[in-house]
Design a protein around this motif. Structure first.
Motif, PDB file in Angstrom:
ATOM      1  N   ALA A  59      -5.061 -24.319 -36.084  1.00 33.79           N
ATOM      2  CA  ALA A  59      -5.200 -24.479 -34.631  1.00 33.79           C
ATOM      3  C   ALA A  59      -4.060 -23.798 -33.870  1.00 33.79           C
ATOM      4  CB  ALA A  59      -5.257 -25.959 -34.269  1.00 33.79           C
ATOM      5  N   GLY A  60      -3.102 -23.204 -34.590  1.00 29.45           N
ATOM      6  CA  GLY A  60      -2.026 -22.478 -33.925  1.00 29.45           C
ATOM      7  C   GLY A  60      -0.658 -23.120 -34.004  1.00 29.45           C
ATOM      8  N   TYR A  61      -0.574 -24.321 -34.521  1.00 27.63           N
ATOM      9  CA  TYR A  61       0.737 -24.966 -34.669  1.00 27.63           C
ATOM     10  C   TYR A  61       1.510 -24.285 -35.789  1.00 27.63           C
ATOM     11  CZ  TYR A  61      -0.220 -28.927 -31.604  1.00 27.63           C
ATOM     12  OH  TYR A  61      -0.478 -29.715 -30.524  1.00 27.63           O
ATOM     13  N   ARG A  62       2.809 -24.113 -35.578  1.00 28.96           N
ATOM     14  CA  ARG A  62       3.678 -23.564 -36.604  1.00 28.96           C
ATOM     15  C   ARG A  62       4.785 -24.543 -36.980  1.00 28.96           C
ATOM     16  NH1 ARG A  62      -0.282 -21.412 -36.968  1.00 28.96           N
ATOM     17  NH2 ARG A  62      -0.758 -19.203 -36.886  1.00 28.96           N
ATOM     18  N   SER A  63       4.834 -25.680 -36.271  1.00 34.11           N
ATOM     19  CA  SER A  63       5.809 -26.722 -36.591  1.00 34.11           C
ATOM     20  C   SER A  63       5.247 -28.075 -36.185  1.00 34.11           C
ATOM     21  CB  SER A  63       7.141 -26.468 -35.877  1.00 34.11           C
ATOM     22  OG  SER A  63       6.976 -26.555 -34.478  1.00 34.11           O
ATOM     23  N   VAL A  64       5.828 -29.111 -36.774  1.00 33.26           N
ATOM     24  CA  VAL A  64       5.522 -30.492 -36.413  1.00 33.26           C
ATOM     25  C   VAL A  64       6.844 -31.215 -36.218  1.00 33.26           C
ATOM     26  CG1 VAL A  64       3.286 -30.613 -37.576  1.00 33.26           C
ATOM     27  CG2 VAL A  64       5.353 -31.201 -38.848  1.00 33.26           C
ATOM     28  N   ARG A  65       6.800 -32.334 -35.529  1.00 33.34           N
ATOM     29  CA  ARG A  65       8.009 -33.114 -35.302  1.00 33.34           C
ATOM     30  C   ARG A  65       8.255 -34.046 -36.480  1.00 33.34           C
ATOM     31  NH1 ARG A  65       9.144 -33.528 -29.418  1.00 33.34           N
ATOM     32  NH2 ARG A  65       9.323 -31.312 -28.928  1.00 33.34           N
ATOM     33  N   GLU A  66       9.532 -34.159 -36.859  1.00 28.93           N
ATOM     34  CA  GLU A  66       9.964 -35.106 -37.874  1.00 28.93           C
ATOM     35  C   GLU A  66      11.271 -35.724 -37.412  1.00 28.93           C
ATOM     36  OE1 GLU A  66      10.307 -33.338 -41.742  1.00 28.93           O
ATOM     37  OE2 GLU A  66       8.176 -32.805 -41.825  1.00 28.93           O
ATOM     38  N   LEU A  67      11.468 -36.974 -37.788  1.00 30.26           N
ATOM     39  CA  LEU A  67      12.687 -37.697 -37.442  1.00 30.26           C
ATOM     40  C   LEU A  67      13.711 -37.492 -38.545  1.00 30.26           C
ATOM     41  CD1 LEU A  67      13.908 -39.610 -35.315  1.00 30.26           C
ATOM     42  CD2 LEU A  67      13.037 -41.513 -36.683  1.00 30.26           C
ATOM     43  N   HIS A  68      14.833 -36.898 -38.183  1.00 31.08           N
ATOM     44  CA  HIS A  68      15.923 -36.635 -39.124  1.00 31.08           C
ATOM     45  C   HIS A  68      17.230 -37.126 -38.514  1.00 31.08           C
ATOM     46  CE1 HIS A  68      13.778 -34.051 -42.028  1.00 31.08           C
ATOM     47  NE2 HIS A  68      13.045 -33.709 -40.971  1.00 31.08           N
ATOM     48  N   GLY A  69      17.858 -38.083 -39.183  1.00 30.29           N
ATOM     49  CA  GLY A  69      19.153 -38.584 -38.699  1.00 30.29           C
ATOM     50  C   GLY A  69      19.094 -39.140 -37.290  1.00 30.29           C
ATOM     51  N   GLY A  70      17.959 -39.751 -36.939  1.00 34.25           N
ATOM     52  CA  GLY A  70      17.820 -40.341 -35.612  1.00 34.25           C
ATOM     53  C   GLY A  70      17.437 -39.362 -34.519  1.00 34.25           C
ATOM     54  N   ARG A  71      17.167 -38.105 -34.890  1.00 38.32           N
ATOM     55  CA  ARG A  71      16.773 -37.086 -33.900  1.00 38.32           C
ATOM     56  C   ARG A  71      15.429 -36.495 -34.288  1.00 38.32           C
ATOM     57  NH1 ARG A  71      20.661 -32.612 -34.032  1.00 38.32           N
ATOM     58  NH2 ARG A  71      19.330 -31.827 -32.376  1.00 38.32           N
ATOM     59  N   TRP A  72      14.585 -36.253 -33.279  1.00 42.39           N
ATOM     60  CA  TRP A  72      13.307 -35.585 -33.515  1.00 42.39           C
ATOM     61  C   TRP A  72      13.548 -34.089 -33.562  1.00 42.39           C
ATOM     62  CZ3 TRP A  72       9.239 -38.006 -35.217  1.00 42.39           C
ATOM     63  CH2 TRP A  72       9.095 -39.371 -34.948  1.00 42.39           C
ATOM     64  N   LEU A  73      13.121 -33.471 -34.640  1.00 39.77           N
ATOM     65  CA  LEU A  73      13.287 -32.023 -34.827  1.00 39.77           C
ATOM     66  C   LEU A  73      11.923 -31.372 -35.039  1.00 39.77           C
ATOM     67  CD1 LEU A  73      16.249 -32.059 -37.380  1.00 39.77           C
ATOM     68  CD2 LEU A  73      16.395 -31.804 -34.891  1.00 39.77           C
ATOM     69  N   ASP A  74      11.803 -30.135 -34.578  1.00 38.00           N
ATOM     70  CA  ASP A  74      10.617 -29.344 -34.872  1.00 38.00           C
ATOM     71  C   ASP A  74      10.846 -28.695 -36.238  1.00 38.00           C
ATOM     72  OD1 ASP A  74       9.138 -29.784 -32.507  1.00 38.00           O
ATOM     73  OD2 ASP A  74      10.457 -28.403 -31.447  1.00 38.00           O
ATOM     74  N   VAL A  75       9.990 -29.045 -37.192  1.00 41.35           N
ATOM     75  CA  VAL A  75      10.114 -28.567 -38.571  1.00 41.35           C
ATOM     76  C   VAL A  75       8.944 -27.628 -38.849  1.00 41.35           C
ATOM     77  CG1 VAL A  75      10.150 -29.302 -40.977  1.00 41.35           C
ATOM     78  CG2 VAL A  75      11.283 -30.694 -39.240  1.00 41.35           C
ATOM     79  N   PRO A  76       9.238 -26.429 -39.345  1.00 41.89           N
ATOM     80  CA  PRO A  76       8.157 -25.478 -39.624  1.00 41.89           C
ATOM     81  C   PRO A  76       7.146 -26.041 -40.611  1.00 41.89           C
ATOM     82  CG  PRO A  76      10.297 -24.394 -39.789  1.00 41.89           C
ATOM     83  CD  PRO A  76      10.562 -25.868 -39.663  1.00 41.89           C
ATOM     84  N   ILE A  77       5.898 -25.696 -40.392  1.00 43.07           N
ATOM     85  CA  ILE A  77       4.835 -26.062 -41.330  1.00 43.07           C
ATOM     86  C   ILE A  77       4.922 -25.063 -42.475  1.00 43.07           C
ATOM     87  CG2 ILE A  77       2.344 -26.213 -41.709  1.00 43.07           C
ATOM     88  CD1 ILE A  77       2.058 -26.977 -38.751  1.00 43.07           C
ATOM     89  N   GLY A  78       5.306 -25.539 -43.629  1.00 40.31           N
ATOM     90  CA  GLY A  78       5.435 -24.683 -44.808  1.00 40.31           C
ATOM     91  C   GLY A  78       4.284 -24.926 -45.755  1.00 40.31           C
ATOM     92  N   LEU A  79       3.315 -24.046 -45.731  1.00 36.32           N
ATOM     93  CA  LEU A  79       2.139 -24.239 -46.598  1.00 36.32           C
ATOM     94  C   LEU A  79       2.267 -23.439 -47.866  1.00 36.32           C
ATOM     95  CD1 LEU A  79      -0.643 -24.203 -43.895  1.00 36.32           C
ATOM     96  CD2 LEU A  79       0.330 -26.163 -45.052  1.00 36.32           C
TER      97      LEU A  79
END
Length: 79
Positions: A59-79
């Motif tokens: 659908a065009g997304y290249r990242s999703v949000r993940e919680l790391h160390g109390g911060r929301w980060l955009d993490v690349p979708i690694g397929l």
């Protein structure tokens, strides 16, 4: 603001919440997403995660949000 894509039922009936038909519109509107399953059942915590990431990528997304160390980060979708 971000939206949760819940994968809990995908293995049973092939549905995400929200439905994957919405993924392109969510992307068009610039809404970040986080992918989750069901923390009530630890054995399902990553259930159908890959399938959700594949459909989000399509659908065009290249990242999703993940919680790391109390911060929301955009993490690349690694397929």
């Amino acid at each position: 603001v971000m939206l949760e894509v819940n994968t809990k039922k995908y293995g049973e009936d092939g549905h995400f919440f929200p439905a994957s038909a919405w993924f392109p519109e969510l992307k068009r509107r610039g809404i970040p997403v986080v992918v989750n399953s069901d923390a009530h059942y630890p054995e399902r915590i990553n259930a159908s995660r890959r399938e959700a990431l594949e459909q989000l990528y399509a659908a065009g997304y290249r990242s999703v949000r993940e919680l790391h160390g109390g911060r929301w980060l955009d993490v690349p979708i690694g397929l």
